[in-house]
Design a protein around this motif. Structure first.
Motif, mmCIF file in Angstrom:
data_model
loop_
_atom_site.group_PDB
_atom_site.id
_atom_site.type_symbol
_atom_site.label_atom_id
_atom_site.label_comp_id
_atom_site.label_asym_id
_atom_site.label_seq_id
_atom_site.Cartn_x
_atom_site.Cartn_y
_atom_site.Cartn_z
ATOM 1 N N VAL A 101 36.148 28.731 39.657
ATOM 2 C CA VAL A 101 36.864 29.821 40.333
ATOM 3 C C VAL A 101 36.444 30.346 41.494
ATOM 4 O O VAL A 101 36.922 30.375 42.656
ATOM 5 C CB VAL A 101 37.643 30.748 39.365
ATOM 6 N N CYS A 102 35.237 31.029 41.045
ATOM 7 C CA CYS A 102 34.730 31.837 42.225
ATOM 8 C C CYS A 102 33.878 30.955 43.450
ATOM 9 O O CYS A 102 34.223 31.596 44.391
ATOM 10 C CB CYS A 102 33.581 32.774 41.657
ATOM 11 N N GLN A 103 33.492 29.911 42.917
ATOM 12 C CA GLN A 103 33.172 28.908 44.023
ATOM 13 C C GLN A 103 34.147 28.182 45.018
ATOM 14 O O GLN A 103 34.010 27.840 45.989
ATOM 15 C CB GLN A 103 32.037 28.129 43.635
ATOM 16 N N GLN A 104 35.321 28.225 44.287
ATOM 17 C CA GLN A 104 36.485 27.288 45.105
ATOM 18 C C GLN A 104 37.544 28.257 45.844
ATOM 19 O O GLN A 104 38.395 27.766 46.383
ATOM 20 C CB GLN A 104 36.997 26.144 44.104
ATOM 21 N N ILE A 105 37.367 29.564 45.396
ATOM 22 C CA ILE A 105 38.486 30.458 46.195
ATOM 23 C C ILE A 105 38.098 30.593 47.777
ATOM 24 O O ILE A 105 36.840 30.625 48.192
ATOM 25 C CB ILE A 105 38.036 31.865 45.605
ATOM 26 N N LYS A 106 39.354 30.410 48.480
ATOM 27 C CA LYS A 106 39.089 30.506 49.816
ATOM 28 C C LYS A 106 39.227 31.695 50.308
ATOM 29 O O LYS A 106 40.080 32.584 50.084
ATOM 30 C CB LYS A 106 40.262 29.567 50.555
ATOM 31 N N GLY A 107 38.087 32.275 50.818
ATOM 32 C CA GLY A 107 38.030 33.614 51.163
ATOM 33 C C GLY A 107 37.222 34.370 50.311
ATOM 34 O O GLY A 107 36.636 33.910 49.344
ATOM 35 N N SER A 108 37.463 35.761 50.422
ATOM 36 C CA SER A 108 36.549 36.512 49.593
ATOM 37 C C SER A 108 37.540 36.754 48.116
ATOM 38 O O SER A 108 38.877 36.689 48.288
ATOM 39 C CB SER A 108 36.630 38.122 50.136
ATOM 40 N N PHE A 109 36.876 37.471 47.075
ATOM 41 C CA PHE A 109 37.447 37.867 45.864
ATOM 42 C C PHE A 109 36.922 38.857 45.304
ATOM 43 O O PHE A 109 35.717 39.202 45.608
ATOM 44 C CB PHE A 109 37.265 36.475 44.938
ATOM 45 N N SER A 110 37.664 39.415 44.343
ATOM 46 C CA SER A 110 37.265 40.587 43.790
ATOM 47 C C SER A 110 37.380 40.478 42.314
ATOM 48 O O SER A 110 38.297 39.708 41.735
ATOM 49 C CB SER A 110 38.037 41.877 44.055
ATOM 50 N N ALA A 111 36.436 40.976 41.577
ATOM 51 C CA ALA A 111 36.413 40.566 39.785
ATOM 52 C C ALA A 111 36.828 42.099 39.314
ATOM 53 O O ALA A 111 36.390 43.276 39.482
ATOM 54 C CB ALA A 111 35.085 40.561 39.347
ATOM 55 N N LEU A 112 37.719 41.788 38.420
ATOM 56 C CA LEU A 112 38.172 43.016 37.551
ATOM 57 C C LEU A 112 37.619 42.834 36.033
ATOM 58 O O LEU A 112 37.778 41.759 35.534
ATOM 59 C CB LEU A 112 39.703 43.210 37.204
ATOM 60 N N ILE A 113 36.622 43.632 35.472
ATOM 61 C CA ILE A 113 35.863 43.354 34.516
ATOM 62 C C ILE A 113 36.455 44.083 33.179
ATOM 63 O O ILE A 113 36.451 45.481 33.326
ATOM 64 C CB ILE A 113 34.287 43.591 34.398
ATOM 65 N N VAL A 114 36.903 43.382 32.203
ATOM 66 C CA VAL A 114 37.289 43.985 30.957
ATOM 67 C C VAL A 114 36.518 44.087 29.769
ATOM 68 O O VAL A 114 35.839 43.237 29.510
ATOM 69 C CB VAL A 114 38.497 43.311 30.543
ATOM 70 N N THR A 115 36.354 45.124 29.378
ATOM 71 C CA THR A 115 35.518 45.349 28.260
ATOM 72 C C THR A 115 36.100 46.269 27.107
ATOM 73 O O THR A 115 37.284 46.841 27.364
ATOM 74 C CB THR A 115 34.155 46.137 28.477
ATOM 75 N N THR A 116 35.359 46.234 25.899
ATOM 76 C CA THR A 116 35.653 47.322 24.916
ATOM 77 C C THR A 116 34.793 48.309 24.930
ATOM 78 O O THR A 116 33.841 48.401 25.554
ATOM 79 C CB THR A 116 35.966 46.771 23.571
ATOM 80 N N PRO A 117 35.091 49.556 24.096
ATOM 81 C CA PRO A 117 34.149 50.823 24.524
ATOM 82 C C PRO A 117 32.600 50.529 23.824
ATOM 83 O O PRO A 117 32.003 51.072 24.332
ATOM 84 C CB PRO A 117 34.917 52.010 23.552
ATOM 85 N N GLN A 118 32.390 49.754 22.920
ATOM 86 C CA GLN A 118 31.121 49.683 22.090
ATOM 87 C C GLN A 118 30.126 49.059 23.068
ATOM 88 O O GLN A 118 30.306 48.145 23.819
ATOM 89 C CB GLN A 118 31.341 49.028 20.866
ATOM 90 N N GLU A 119 29.100 49.570 22.872
ATOM 91 C CA GLU A 119 27.752 48.982 23.665
ATOM 92 C C GLU A 119 27.597 47.597 23.618
ATOM 93 O O GLU A 119 27.231 46.886 24.595
ATOM 94 C CB GLU A 119 26.434 49.627 23.113
#
Length: 304
Positions: free
Chosen positions: A167-185
């Motif tokens: 995905v990131c290599q084939q996107i034309k132009g710039s991209f941003s990432a939204l990173i999802v996590t849960t609270p634990q370490e």
């Protein structure tokens, strides 16, 4: 919300994943100059590990953006386990083609594409190696008629393997990432890998979202932190990226996903839906801020 539907049509290609395409030849490709796609912002929803509710976040963020009047597309690139069709009640919908490009399904004002819309049956297994997955992801990005979009939200499988890399290599132009996590370490530790992944590929991290952050009892309104608290915010601060907020646990979210009804649409008055709306506001602020910086820099360059 209304949705379009279509029946499967024939295809000369091999494999059930191609049966929804009406194109007579896979060589009928659209060049960059011919493409009608004009996408302003691409958001890749990622997670360092599975089970953190990434697809749920992607669906509700996309629906919230569309509900606010933004032209929005939602692309599911989880080739082996596409869940977006179920979450939007598109299991029986098959994508059509105009002869050159695939046409996304529509749920209200939201445009949607997934490998699940190209399978003969929703429970068909897709048994592909990396190169085939990279190929179809490239087609989703360039050979789907998205048209003009303010936002393309991409639901990526967890980790930093084939699909996120493709995905990131084939996107034309710039991209941003939204990173999802849960609270634990243990989950937050994998966020660090996702941030480093984005940095190495030249993408910006629009922010970290902490999902399943506390459970509020519907009777006494007492909050319990089932999975600890604060891991996502701590990691965001450590890397100097935005913390987009916390999404509490609400059993109604699971029910909404199973029934194909977007939670932020059907439960818009609830605290959790309002939390999603606040996350969307932070995303808009991030992009608006970047646009202002770019315009200011351009003005200074012209003045010089």
């Amino acid at each position: 919300m209304s949705q379009t539907s279509s029946s499967s049509s024939g295809c000369s290609s091999k494999g059930s994943a191609c049966s929804g395409c009406s194109s007579t030849s896979c060589s009928e490709r659209v060049t960059a100059d011919e493409s009608p796609n004009r996408i302003k912002h691409t958001i890749v929803v990622m997670s360092g590990k599975g089970g953190v509710g990434k697809s749920t976040v992607a669906v509700n963020i996309a629906v919230a953006l569309a509900s606010e009047g933004y032209k929005t597309g939602l692309l599911d690139v989880d080739i082996h386990g596409p869940s977006i069709p179920t979450m939007l009640k598109l299991q029986n919908v098959r994508a059509l083609s105009d002869g050159k490009m695939l046409l996304p399904a529509e749920v209200g004002d939201l445009k949607v594409m997934s490998i699940g819309l190209l399978l003969d049956k929703s429970d068909d297994a897709v048994i592909w190696r990396g190169p085939m997955k990279a190929g179809v992801i490239g087609q989703f990005l360039t050979e789907v008629n998205w048209g003009e979009l303010d936002y393309l939200v991409i639901d990526s499988p967890p980790g930093t393997g084939d699909e996120p890399l493709s995905v990131c290599q084939q996107i034309k132009g710039s991209f941003s990432a939204l990173i999802v996590t849960t609270p634990q370490e243990v989950a937050a530790a994998d966020v660090r890998k996702s941030i480093n992944f984005c940095n190495q590929l030249g993408g910006e991290v629009v922010g970290v979202l902490e999902n399943m952050s506390g459970f509020v009892c519907p009777k006494c309104e007492c909050e319990t932190h089932i999975f600890s608290s604060g891991g996502g915010e701590k990691t965001a601060r450590e890397f100097g990226v935005r913390f987009l907020g916390r999404i509490p646990i609400d059993p109604a979210i699971g029910v909404a996903c199973d029934s194909g009804s977007p939670f932020v649409y059907t439960h818009s008055k609830t605290p959790v839906a309002k939390a999603f709306t606040q996350v969307v506001a932070h995303i808009r602020e991030a992009y608006d801020g970047n646009t202002a910086k770019t315009e200011k820099a351009a003005g200074c360059a012209n003045a010089g």
